[in-house]
Write a protein that holds these residues in place. Structure first.
Motif, PDB file in Angstrom:
ATOM      1  N   ALA A 299       0.841  -1.203   0.000  1.00  0.00           N
ATOM      2  CA  ALA A 299       0.000   0.000   0.000  1.00  0.00           C
ATOM      3  C   ALA A 299       0.872   1.248   0.000  1.00  0.00           C
ATOM      4  N   LEU A 300       0.570   2.172  -0.893  1.00  0.00           N
ATOM      5  CA  LEU A 300       1.211   3.487  -0.904  1.00  0.00           C
ATOM      6  C   LEU A 300       0.247   4.437  -0.202  1.00  0.00           C
ATOM      7  N   ARG A 301       0.543   4.769   1.020  1.00  0.00           N
ATOM      8  CA  ARG A 301      -0.418   5.445   1.891  1.00  0.00           C
ATOM      9  C   ARG A 301      -0.233   6.970   1.903  1.00  0.00           C
ATOM     10  N   ASN A 302      -1.350   7.631   2.217  1.00  0.00           N
ATOM     11  CA  ASN A 302      -1.343   9.074   2.500  1.00  0.00           C
ATOM     12  C   ASN A 302      -0.724   9.886   1.365  1.00  0.00           C
ATOM     13  N   ASN A 303      -1.195   9.628   0.151  1.00  0.00           N
ATOM     14  CA  ASN A 303      -0.623  10.294  -1.025  1.00  0.00           C
ATOM     15  C   ASN A 303      -0.987  11.765  -1.104  1.00  0.00           C
ATOM     16  N   ASN A 304      -2.141  12.138  -0.587  1.00  0.00           N
ATOM     17  CA  ASN A 304      -2.607  13.519  -0.662  1.00  0.00           C
ATOM     18  C   ASN A 304      -2.196  14.246   0.618  1.00  0.00           C
ATOM     19  N   SER A 305      -1.105  14.984   0.549  1.00  0.00           N
ATOM     20  CA  SER A 305      -0.552  15.607   1.762  1.00  0.00           C
ATOM     21  C   SER A 305      -1.505  16.654   2.349  1.00  0.00           C
ATOM     22  N   ILE A 320      -2.518   1.642  -4.581  1.00  0.00           N
ATOM     23  CA  ILE A 320      -1.606   0.535  -4.830  1.00  0.00           C
ATOM     24  C   ILE A 320      -0.211   1.104  -5.107  1.00  0.00           C
ATOM     25  N   GLY A 321       0.797   0.483  -4.503  1.00  0.00           N
ATOM     26  CA  GLY A 321       2.176   0.872  -4.763  1.00  0.00           C
ATOM     27  C   GLY A 321       2.862  -0.129  -5.670  1.00  0.00           C
ATOM     28  N   ASP A 322       4.006   0.263  -6.219  1.00  0.00           N
ATOM     29  CA  ASP A 322       4.738  -0.624  -7.132  1.00  0.00           C
ATOM     30  C   ASP A 322       6.112  -0.961  -6.557  1.00  0.00           C
ATOM     31  N   PHE A 323       6.108  -1.407  -5.320  1.00  0.00           N
ATOM     32  CA  PHE A 323       7.356  -1.741  -4.640  1.00  0.00           C
ATOM     33  C   PHE A 323       7.923  -3.062  -5.152  1.00  0.00           C
ATOM     34  N   SER A 324       9.230  -3.168  -5.116  1.00  0.00           N
ATOM     35  CA  SER A 324       9.891  -4.423  -5.466  1.00  0.00           C
ATOM     36  C   SER A 324       9.856  -5.341  -4.249  1.00  0.00           C
ATOM     37  N   GLN A 325       9.172  -6.470  -4.365  1.00  0.00           N
ATOM     38  CA  GLN A 325       8.898  -7.299  -3.193  1.00  0.00           C
ATOM     39  C   GLN A 325       9.763  -8.559  -3.087  1.00  0.00           C
ATOM     40  N   LEU A 347       0.956 -13.958   3.674  1.00  0.00           N
ATOM     41  CA  LEU A 347       1.437 -12.833   2.886  1.00  0.00           C
ATOM     42  C   LEU A 347       0.309 -12.301   2.011  1.00  0.00           C
ATOM     43  N   TYR A 348       0.033 -11.003   2.120  1.00  0.00           N
ATOM     44  CA  TYR A 348      -0.985 -10.348   1.306  1.00  0.00           C
ATOM     45  C   TYR A 348      -0.302  -9.316   0.409  1.00  0.00           C
ATOM     46  N   ASN A 349      -0.720  -9.237  -0.836  1.00  0.00           N
ATOM     47  CA  ASN A 349      -0.177  -8.193  -1.702  1.00  0.00           C
ATOM     48  C   ASN A 349      -1.299  -7.292  -2.187  1.00  0.00           C
ATOM     49  N   LEU A 350      -0.966  -6.043  -2.440  1.00  0.00           N
ATOM     50  CA  LEU A 350      -1.948  -5.082  -2.930  1.00  0.00           C
ATOM     51  C   LEU A 350      -1.801  -4.819  -4.423  1.00  0.00           C
ATOM     52  N   VAL A 374       2.968 -21.498   5.053  1.00  0.00           N
ATOM     53  CA  VAL A 374       3.086 -20.151   4.507  1.00  0.00           C
ATOM     54  C   VAL A 374       1.979 -19.979   3.475  1.00  0.00           C
ATOM     55  N   GLN A 375       1.130 -18.977   3.686  1.00  0.00           N
ATOM     56  CA  GLN A 375      -0.085 -18.775   2.921  1.00  0.00           C
ATOM     57  C   GLN A 375       0.006 -17.537   2.036  1.00  0.00           C
ATOM     58  N   PHE A 376      -0.603 -17.633   0.848  1.00  0.00           N
ATOM     59  CA  PHE A 376      -0.856 -16.457   0.022  1.00  0.00           C
ATOM     60  C   PHE A 376      -2.236 -15.956   0.422  1.00  0.00           C
ATOM     61  N   GLY A 377      -2.285 -14.833   1.152  1.00  0.00           N
ATOM     62  CA  GLY A 377      -3.519 -14.354   1.745  1.00  0.00           C
ATOM     63  C   GLY A 377      -4.540 -13.887   0.721  1.00  0.00           C
ATOM     64  N   SER A 378      -5.763 -13.784   1.169  1.00  0.00           N
ATOM     65  CA  SER A 378      -6.883 -13.438   0.296  1.00  0.00           C
ATOM     66  C   SER A 378      -6.691 -12.065  -0.343  1.00  0.00           C
ATOM     67  N   ALA A 379      -7.399 -11.861  -1.455  1.00  0.00           N
ATOM     68  CA  ALA A 379      -7.339 -10.578  -2.161  1.00  0.00           C
ATOM     69  C   ALA A 379      -7.685  -9.454  -1.185  1.00  0.00           C
ATOM     70  N   TRP A 380      -6.843  -8.425  -1.163  1.00  0.00           N
ATOM     71  CA  TRP A 380      -6.865  -7.442  -0.076  1.00  0.00           C
ATOM     72  C   TRP A 380      -7.138  -6.039  -0.605  1.00  0.00           C
ATOM     73  N   TRP A 381      -7.992  -5.309   0.124  1.00  0.00           N
ATOM     74  CA  TRP A 381      -8.236  -3.878  -0.068  1.00  0.00           C
ATOM     75  C   TRP A 381      -8.743  -3.587  -1.470  1.00  0.00           C
ATOM     76  N   PHE A 382      -7.926  -2.958  -2.330  1.00  0.00           N
ATOM     77  CA  PHE A 382      -8.379  -2.626  -3.672  1.00  0.00           C
ATOM     78  C   PHE A 382      -8.639  -3.874  -4.522  1.00  0.00           C
ATOM     79  N   LEU A 383      -8.086  -5.006  -4.112  1.00  0.00           N
ATOM     80  CA  LEU A 383      -8.288  -6.259  -4.844  1.00  0.00           C
ATOM     81  C   LEU A 383      -9.431  -7.085  -4.273  1.00  0.00           C
TER      82      LEU A 383
END
Length: 470
Positions: A299-305, A320-325, A347-350, A374-383
């Motif tokens: 998550a790329l949070r608090n984008n609107n300062s 959604i952020g585009d971080f290298s994971q 592990l959850y990804n956005l 080790v689990q791939f967590g359910s679709a999260w937030w925007f997904l």
């Protein structure tokens, strides 16, 4: 033409319908990650109106309203509850094909028996109907949980929290376990020295100790970790952009901590080092206690300062952020696994582009000691919508074992969000049903039905060790 939201909603085949109605529909719900306020459960709160139950704190709806040209005063501002509901009702017709359209009408049907479409014309009547029901004893927070067959709730709690409401509920013997989850994000947020030191003051008070050194910080966090365990906590959770796995020495971390404790701004490498050190130590404590650790990534949070300054976090300005994971995640998990200190992990990804990444990553550390360790967590937030759920399920199916998946959660602040579990279950049954009818899976409803029930409930019950959830 099918009727909107009828009993076969999202179920296009006879087999899908049988799987859902005969196997999935009546299964209890384990909500192992949400943001419900335990104070409202302890007080058995009765909401005055549906705006309080439905719109307060719901940044999903706020984002839609803002996009529809609704002024902020109707979202988080001073307008009356009726005016806020009226603006939401007028927005709903414009949410076609957004998951909010489905969720809104599922919630109206399942909780209030309202089958009419919500819009500007129907708003007043629906508002009155829902409010009349919400004011009755059958619609207190505890009864809303009972209504949705919720068997266990795991909230999200800061290490400095007193957990007084969890203790109250346990002492009262409330039949639905309300358990805390250890969420130490603020203890890691060293980016802003002023805010961080203010938080450490709260942590000092909660742990009844002073924090001058990094070892003091670890001692305080360990004290709170132990305290949470004593209240019944067996789950941790992290909401971070990415896993931090930078190299560091104890001496470097001690120096970095003294710098931030002195109110000085850290460099980016220093920030990453101290976050890396904290993540490892927290994970080791989780392993020692047999907890399940969860990592919500991307998550790329608090984008609107401007709006962050005006309203604060968690008000709808994240994306959604585009971080290298991959590389850091592999390094972090391997460090723990190589020491045989890797706890059960979800592990959850956005970012949906990371679906296959995480679905393959979990296989690197599933060592046979525990089914689905080790689990791939359910679709999260925007997904957390039809397309996102299907893509997550398909990635997990293609790269791992969907049959060992611990299933859905609400990740919500609203007591009216539990139809999301129904939504997920219908999608799972539709996927299995379609493939059975296509001849891609055998027509063995007894076995497939068992797998569906496992995904809905039993896998989570076993994985988390929550046999009290029934």
């Amino acid at each position: 033409m099918k009727q909107f939201l009828d009993e076969h909603f999202l179920l296009s085949t006879a087999t899908s319908r049988k799987l859902y109605h005969d196997y999935a529909k009546e299964m209890p719900v384990i909500d192992y990650h949400c943001h419900l306020p335990p104070a409202q459960i302890a007080a058995d709160t009765r909401f005055e109106n549906i705006t309080q139950a439905w719109l307060y704190g719901d940044h999903y709806k706020w984002r839609a309203m803002r996009t529809n040209g609704v002024h902020e005063s109707y979202c988080t501002g001073e307008r009356s509850d009726w005016e806020k509901f009226e603006k939401w009702a007028a927005t709903v017709p414009y949410t076609l094909r957004n998951p909010l359209y489905h969720w809104t009408h599922l919630e109206l049907q399942r909780y209030f028996g309202v089958t009419e479409i919500l819009n500007a014309s129907s708003a007043a009547a629906i508002y009155a109907t829902c409010n009349d029901l919400l004011r009755t004893p059958d619609y207190t927070t505890r009864n809303l949980l009972r209504r949705m067959k919720v068997a266990l709730v795991c909230t999200t709690d800061d290490p400095a929290d007193t957990l007084e409401y969890h203790q109250q509920l346990k002492q009262e013997g409330f039949e639905i376990p309300i358990l805390p989850a250890f969420r130490p994000d603020q203890a890691m947020n060293v980016d802003d020295p002023v805010k961080y030191n203010a938080y450490l003051g709260k942590l000092e008070q909660a742990a009844n100790t002073s924090i001058s050194t990094f070892q003091d910080l670890l001692a305080a966090l360990k004290s709170r970790h132990d305290f949470f365990a004593g209240i019944g906590c067996s789950v941790s959770d992290h909401g971070i952009e990415e896993i931090y796995a930078d190299d560091y020495t104890d001496a470097e971390i001690n120096t970095v901590f003294l710098k931030v404790r002195g109110g000085k701004q850290l460099t980016l490498p220093e920030i990453r080092q101290i976050k890396s050190a904290l993540l490892v130590q927290l994970a080791i404590w989780d392993w020692e206690k047999g907890w399940v650790q969860q990592y919500h990534l991307g998550a790329l949070r608090n984008n609107n300062s401007r709006m962050m300054r005006q309203l604060g976090p968690d008000t709808g300005w994240d994306s959604i952020g585009d971080f290298s994971q991959a590389r850091a995640l592999a390094k972090f998990l391997d460090r723990l696994d190589s020491q045989d200190q890797l706890a059960k992990t979800i592990l959850y990804n956005l970012n949906p582009s990371d679906n296959e990444l995480l679905a393959t990553m979990i296989g690197n550390f599933n060592d046979g000691s525990i089914a689905g360790k080790v689990q791939f967590g359910s679709a999260w937030w925007f997904l957390d919508q039809k397309d996102g759920m299907i893509r997550q399920i398909n990635a997990l199916s293609n790269m791992g074992l969907l049959s060992r998946f611990v299933g859905m959660l609400t990740d919500s602040r609203s007591f009216l969000s539990y139809p999301r579990h129904e939504y997920f279950r219908r999608i799972v049954c539709e996927l299995f049903g379609q493939e059975i009818e296509n001849g891609e899976l055998p027509n063995d409803l007894a076995w497939v039905g068992k797998v569906v029930q496992d995904i809905c409930f039993y896998n989570a019950q076993q994985y988390f060790g929550w046999q009290q959830a029934k």
